[in-house]
Design a protein around this motif. Structure first.
Motif, PDB file in Angstrom:
ATOM      1  N   ALA A 157       3.408   6.232  41.167  1.00 48.71           N
ATOM      2  CA  ALA A 157       4.510   7.189  41.527  1.00 48.71           C
ATOM      3  C   ALA A 157       5.739   7.144  40.245  1.00 48.71           C
ATOM      4  O   ALA A 157       6.418   8.051  40.034  1.00 48.71           O
ATOM      5  N   SER A 158       5.674   5.790  39.746  1.00 49.45           N
ATOM      6  CA  SER A 158       6.634   5.910  38.786  1.00 49.45           C
ATOM      7  C   SER A 158       6.535   6.531  37.538  1.00 49.45           C
ATOM      8  O   SER A 158       7.422   7.016  36.605  1.00 49.45           O
ATOM      9  N   HIS A 159       5.225   7.330  37.301  1.00 51.69           N
ATOM     10  CA  HIS A 159       5.090   8.068  36.071  1.00 51.69           C
ATOM     11  C   HIS A 159       5.486   9.684  36.409  1.00 51.69           C
ATOM     12  O   HIS A 159       5.443  10.330  35.455  1.00 51.69           O
ATOM     13  N   ALA A 160       5.939   9.842  37.486  1.00 54.02           N
ATOM     14  CA  ALA A 160       6.115  11.365  37.858  1.00 54.02           C
ATOM     15  C   ALA A 160       7.358  11.875  37.141  1.00 54.02           C
ATOM     16  O   ALA A 160       7.232  12.900  36.631  1.00 54.02           O
ATOM     17  N   LYS A 161       8.309  11.106  36.902  1.00 55.05           N
ATOM     18  CA  LYS A 161       9.524  11.538  36.117  1.00 55.05           C
ATOM     19  C   LYS A 161       8.907  11.838  34.675  1.00 55.05           C
ATOM     20  O   LYS A 161       9.360  12.914  34.189  1.00 55.05           O
ATOM     21  N   ILE A 178       4.869  16.506  41.756  1.00 53.66           N
ATOM     22  CA  ILE A 178       3.988  15.775  41.086  1.00 53.66           C
ATOM     23  C   ILE A 178       3.763  14.257  41.564  1.00 53.66           C
ATOM     24  O   ILE A 178       2.739  13.717  41.633  1.00 53.66           O
ATOM     25  N   GLU A 179       4.781  13.863  42.121  1.00 55.93           N
ATOM     26  CA  GLU A 179       4.875  12.398  42.797  1.00 55.93           C
ATOM     27  C   GLU A 179       4.084  12.415  43.939  1.00 55.93           C
ATOM     28  O   GLU A 179       3.075  11.834  44.219  1.00 55.93           O
ATOM     29  N   GLN A 180       3.898  13.778  44.820  1.00 53.17           N
ATOM     30  CA  GLN A 180       3.136  13.858  45.978  1.00 53.17           C
ATOM     31  C   GLN A 180       1.619  13.992  45.347  1.00 53.17           C
ATOM     32  O   GLN A 180       0.590  13.517  46.152  1.00 53.17           O
ATOM     33  N   LEU A 181       1.340  14.727  44.332  1.00 52.92           N
ATOM     34  CA  LEU A 181       0.059  14.726  43.940  1.00 52.92           C
ATOM     35  C   LEU A 181      -0.539  13.295  43.213  1.00 52.92           C
ATOM     36  O   LEU A 181      -1.533  13.087  43.815  1.00 52.92           O
ATOM     37  N   ILE A 182       0.370  12.580  42.894  1.00 51.97           N
ATOM     38  CA  ILE A 182      -0.118  11.219  42.362  1.00 51.97           C
ATOM     39  C   ILE A 182      -0.413  10.370  43.562  1.00 51.97           C
ATOM     40  O   ILE A 182      -1.428   9.543  43.572  1.00 51.97           O
ATOM     41  N   ARG A 183       0.440  10.442  44.477  1.00 52.72           N
ATOM     42  CA  ARG A 183       0.162   9.441  45.554  1.00 52.72           C
ATOM     43  C   ARG A 183      -1.166  10.107  46.669  1.00 52.72           C
ATOM     44  O   ARG A 183      -1.961   9.007  47.119  1.00 52.72           O
ATOM     45  N   LEU A 184      -1.432  11.141  46.570  1.00 50.90           N
ATOM     46  CA  LEU A 184      -2.293  11.541  47.669  1.00 50.90           C
ATOM     47  C   LEU A 184      -3.640  12.428  47.133  1.00 50.90           C
ATOM     48  O   LEU A 184      -4.775  12.622  47.633  1.00 50.90           O
ATOM     49  N   ASN A 185      -3.604  12.773  45.768  1.00 55.14           N
ATOM     50  CA  ASN A 185      -4.829  13.718  45.127  1.00 55.14           C
ATOM     51  C   ASN A 185      -5.428  12.702  44.270  1.00 55.14           C
ATOM     52  O   ASN A 185      -4.816  11.880  43.470  1.00 55.14           O
ATOM     53  N   VAL A 186      -6.642  12.937  43.754  1.00 61.13           N
ATOM     54  CA  VAL A 186      -7.180  12.644  42.604  1.00 61.13           C
ATOM     55  C   VAL A 186      -6.604  12.808  41.334  1.00 61.13           C
ATOM     56  O   VAL A 186      -6.144  13.903  41.178  1.00 61.13           O
ATOM     57  N   ASN A 187      -6.364  11.732  40.457  1.00 61.80           N
ATOM     58  CA  ASN A 187      -5.687  11.810  39.174  1.00 61.80           C
ATOM     59  C   ASN A 187      -6.286  10.649  38.263  1.00 61.80           C
ATOM     60  O   ASN A 187      -6.810   9.746  38.711  1.00 61.80           O
ATOM     61  N   VAL A 188      -5.891  10.963  37.174  1.00 61.47           N
ATOM     62  CA  VAL A 188      -6.224   9.723  35.939  1.00 61.47           C
ATOM     63  C   VAL A 188      -5.069   9.965  34.972  1.00 61.47           C
ATOM     64  O   VAL A 188      -4.818  11.179  34.601  1.00 61.47           O
ATOM     65  N   GLY A 189      -5.101   8.696  34.377  1.00 59.81           N
ATOM     66  CA  GLY A 189      -4.150   8.547  33.168  1.00 59.81           C
ATOM     67  C   GLY A 189      -4.852   7.797  32.343  1.00 59.81           C
ATOM     68  O   GLY A 189      -5.672   6.965  32.343  1.00 59.81           O
ATOM     69  N   VAL A 204      -5.155  19.658  41.964  1.00 59.57           N
ATOM     70  CA  VAL A 204      -3.772  20.350  42.617  1.00 59.57           C
ATOM     71  C   VAL A 204      -4.432  20.921  44.059  1.00 59.57           C
ATOM     72  O   VAL A 204      -5.666  20.437  44.400  1.00 59.57           O
ATOM     73  N   GLN A 205      -3.486  21.392  44.652  1.00 58.84           N
ATOM     74  CA  GLN A 205      -3.787  22.103  46.206  1.00 58.84           C
ATOM     75  C   GLN A 205      -5.339  22.614  46.417  1.00 58.84           C
ATOM     76  O   GLN A 205      -5.896  22.536  47.174  1.00 58.84           O
ATOM     77  N   ASN A 206      -5.652  23.390  45.369  1.00 60.92           N
ATOM     78  CA  ASN A 206      -6.859  24.325  45.328  1.00 60.92           C
ATOM     79  C   ASN A 206      -8.161  23.344  45.200  1.00 60.92           C
ATOM     80  O   ASN A 206      -9.126  24.034  44.909  1.00 60.92           O
ATOM     81  N   GLY A 207      -7.847  22.149  44.700  1.00 65.72           N
ATOM     82  CA  GLY A 207      -9.040  21.368  44.214  1.00 65.72           C
ATOM     83  C   GLY A 207      -9.163  21.384  42.780  1.00 65.72           C
ATOM     84  O   GLY A 207     -10.088  20.724  42.329  1.00 65.72           O
ATOM     85  N   ALA A 210      -5.758  19.899  37.023  1.00 66.16           N
ATOM     86  CA  ALA A 210      -4.691  20.819  36.507  1.00 66.16           C
ATOM     87  C   ALA A 210      -3.648  19.804  36.103  1.00 66.16           C
ATOM     88  O   ALA A 210      -4.000  18.673  36.096  1.00 66.16           O
ATOM     89  N   MET A 211      -2.427  20.252  35.507  1.00 61.74           N
ATOM     90  CA  MET A 211      -1.564  19.446  35.079  1.00 61.74           C
ATOM     91  C   MET A 211      -1.953  18.474  34.096  1.00 61.74           C
ATOM     92  O   MET A 211      -1.240  17.497  33.665  1.00 61.74           O
ATOM     93  N   LEU A 212      -3.001  19.085  33.224  1.00 59.13           N
ATOM     94  CA  LEU A 212      -3.426  18.199  32.194  1.00 59.13           C
ATOM     95  C   LEU A 212      -2.320  18.138  31.090  1.00 59.13           C
ATOM     96  O   LEU A 212      -2.013  19.282  30.546  1.00 59.13           O
ATOM     97  N   GLY A 213      -1.782  17.064  30.571  1.00 56.42           N
ATOM     98  CA  GLY A 213      -0.964  16.987  29.696  1.00 56.42           C
ATOM     99  C   GLY A 213      -0.940  15.876  28.654  1.00 56.42           C
ATOM    100  O   GLY A 213      -1.825  14.691  28.992  1.00 56.42           O
ATOM    101  N   VAL A 214      -0.641  15.818  27.460  1.00 61.08           N
ATOM    102  CA  VAL A 214      -0.583  14.767  26.739  1.00 61.08           C
ATOM    103  C   VAL A 214       0.633  14.568  26.156  1.00 61.08           C
ATOM    104  O   VAL A 214       1.479  15.355  25.828  1.00 61.08           O
ATOM    105  N   ALA A 215       1.062  13.161  25.722  1.00 59.14           N
ATOM    106  CA  ALA A 215       2.333  12.870  25.218  1.00 59.14           C
ATOM    107  C   ALA A 215       2.159  12.785  23.443  1.00 59.14           C
ATOM    108  O   ALA A 215       3.294  13.127  22.970  1.00 59.14           O
ATOM    109  N   GLN A 216       1.145  12.920  23.020  1.00 60.59           N
ATOM    110  CA  GLN A 216       0.823  12.828  21.740  1.00 60.59           C
ATOM    111  C   GLN A 216      -0.265  13.649  21.439  1.00 60.59           C
ATOM    112  O   GLN A 216      -1.415  13.386  21.602  1.00 60.59           O
ATOM    113  N   PRO A 217       0.043  15.147  20.943  1.00 60.87           N
ATOM    114  CA  PRO A 217      -0.852  15.922  20.949  1.00 60.87           C
ATOM    115  C   PRO A 217      -1.761  15.869  19.591  1.00 60.87           C
ATOM    116  O   PRO A 217      -1.479  14.956  18.926  1.00 60.87           O
TER     117      PRO A 217
END
Length: 283
Positions: A157-161, A178-189, A204-207, A210-217
Motif C-alpha cells: 500500500a505504501s507504493h500507491a502514492k 490504486i491502494e485498493q488494487l494493491i491490497r486485493l488484486n494480483v499485482n507485481v512491481g 483491474v476490475q474486469n480481470g 492494466a496500470m502498467l507504468g515505469v518510473a524510468q522509460p
C-alpha cells in the motif's frame, strides 16, 4: 413484464456468486464478465467501501441471461448472454444519462451508439482497442531474465502514492483506488538493486492487466514487469489479457514480442451528459 414497466434493479451481494457462475458456460467465452463479478464479490467480502458501485439487472431477473449494467463511480461495464441484445437495450434506456460515463462497450458498439443518438449524447472520447491475450498454461512457463540486483515482488500500500503521482490519468480518489488494487488484486512491481520501484502493473476490475507504468522509460522495464505479472497470473491458473489502443504502436509491439496474441477488439467511449430525461425519469 412489459417494456414500459421495466426497472433497473440492483442485484444484492448475496446473489453475486450465483450470478458470476452463469458465465462459466462455454468457458472462456464469458471470461471477462465472470472476472468482473468475481472481482466485486472479493472486494465486498473484504469490506471494501462500495457505495459508488451500482450492479444492475433488468427487473431483478439476472438469472435469465446474465445481462448487466454495472456503474462503478464514473465507469460503466456492459454484458449480456442474450444474443438479441433486447435485455441490454431496455436497460440502457433506463440509465441516467445526465451523467458522463467511461464505457467499456465490448461487443455492443452499434447499440451504445444507438443510445447516444437517442438521448443526443455528445461523444467526448472514443477509442478502438486491441485485446492481447495469453493462456495461463503458456504463461506459467515464461522465463523472466532480470538485470543483476533487480527483483520482482508484490507491491504494498505504501507504493500507491508514488504510482498515482506517476499515472497520467490520476484524478480525485485515484490514489485510494490504486491502494485498493494493491491490497486485493494480483499485482507485481519491479525493484532495482537499491530497492526502488521502477515498474509496476496490476489486475483491474474486469480481470485485465492494466496500470502498467515505469518510473524510468526506455529501459525495457515495462516488458519485464509485464512478463513477471503474466507468469504470476499463470501460476495462479489465470489467463492474462490487456487492452491497447489501436494507434498505440509501442505497447502493441511489446505484447506481440512477449508472445501475446491479439484475440479480440473492444471500444471505450465517454459521453457528454444529456439534458433530456430518459424513460425512467420522465413523468
Amino acid at each position: 413484464m412489459e417494456a414500459g414497466s421495466d426497472l433497473l434493479v440492483e442485484v444484492p451481494p448475496r446473489d453475486w456468486k450465483a450470478w458470476r457462475d452463469l458465465f462459466k458456460l462455454d468457458w472462456p467465452r464469458h471470461e471477462v464478465a465472470y472476472n468482473l463479478i468475481d472481482n466485486y464479490t472479493t472486494w465486498h467480502e473484504h469490506g471494501v467501501d462500495l457505495r459508488g458501485l451500482k450492479v444492475y439487472s433488468l427487473n431483478g431477473e439476472w438469472a435469465q441471461n446474465g445481462t448487466y449494467v454495472i456503474i462503478d463511480r464514473e465507469e460503466m461495464f456492459l454484458y449480456t448472454m442474450d444474443s438479441t441484445l433486447d435485455t441490454l437495450r431496455r436497460m440502457l434506456t433506463l440509465v441516467d444519462w445526465s451523467q458522463s460515463y467511461l464505457i467499456n462497450m465490448g461487443l455492443y458498439r452499434p447499440l451504445v451508439m444507438e443510445i447516444y443518438q437517442k438521448y443526443e449524447l455528445e461523444v467526448l472520447f472514443d477509442k478502438h482497442t486491441y485485446i492481447y491475450y495469453m493462456d495461463h498454461e503458456e504463461a506459467r512457463h515464461l522465463e523472466v531474465e532480470l538485470p543483476a540486483g533487480f527483483k520482482l515482488a508484490d507491491l504494498d500500500a505504501s507504493h500507491a502514492k508514488f504510482i498515482n503521482d506517476e499515472w497520467p490519468h490520476k484524478r480525485p480518489g485515484s490514489e485510494r483506488f490504486i491502494e485498493q488494487l494493491i491490497r486485493l488484486n494480483v499485482n507485481v512491481g519491479l525493484f532495482d538493486g537499491d530497492g526502488r520501484l521502477v515498474a509496476w502493473c496490476m489486475r483491474v476490475q474486469n480481470g485485465a492487466m492494466a496500470m502498467l507504468g515505469v518510473a524510468q522509460p526506455r529501459r525495457g522495464y515495462g516488458s519485464l514487469v509485464a512478463l513477471g505479472f503474466t507468469r504470476k497470473m499463470g501460476e495462479l491458473g489465470l489467463n492474462t489479457y490487456a487492452s491497447v489502443i489501436e494507434c498505440n504502436e509501442p505497447p502493441r509491439k511489446m505484447f506481440e514480442k512477449l508472445g501475446f496474441k491479439m484475440s479480440w477488439t473492444t471500444d471505450w467511449t465517454r459521453n457528454g451528459p444529456s439534458e433530456r430525461k430518459n424513460e425512467q425519469n420522465a413523468e
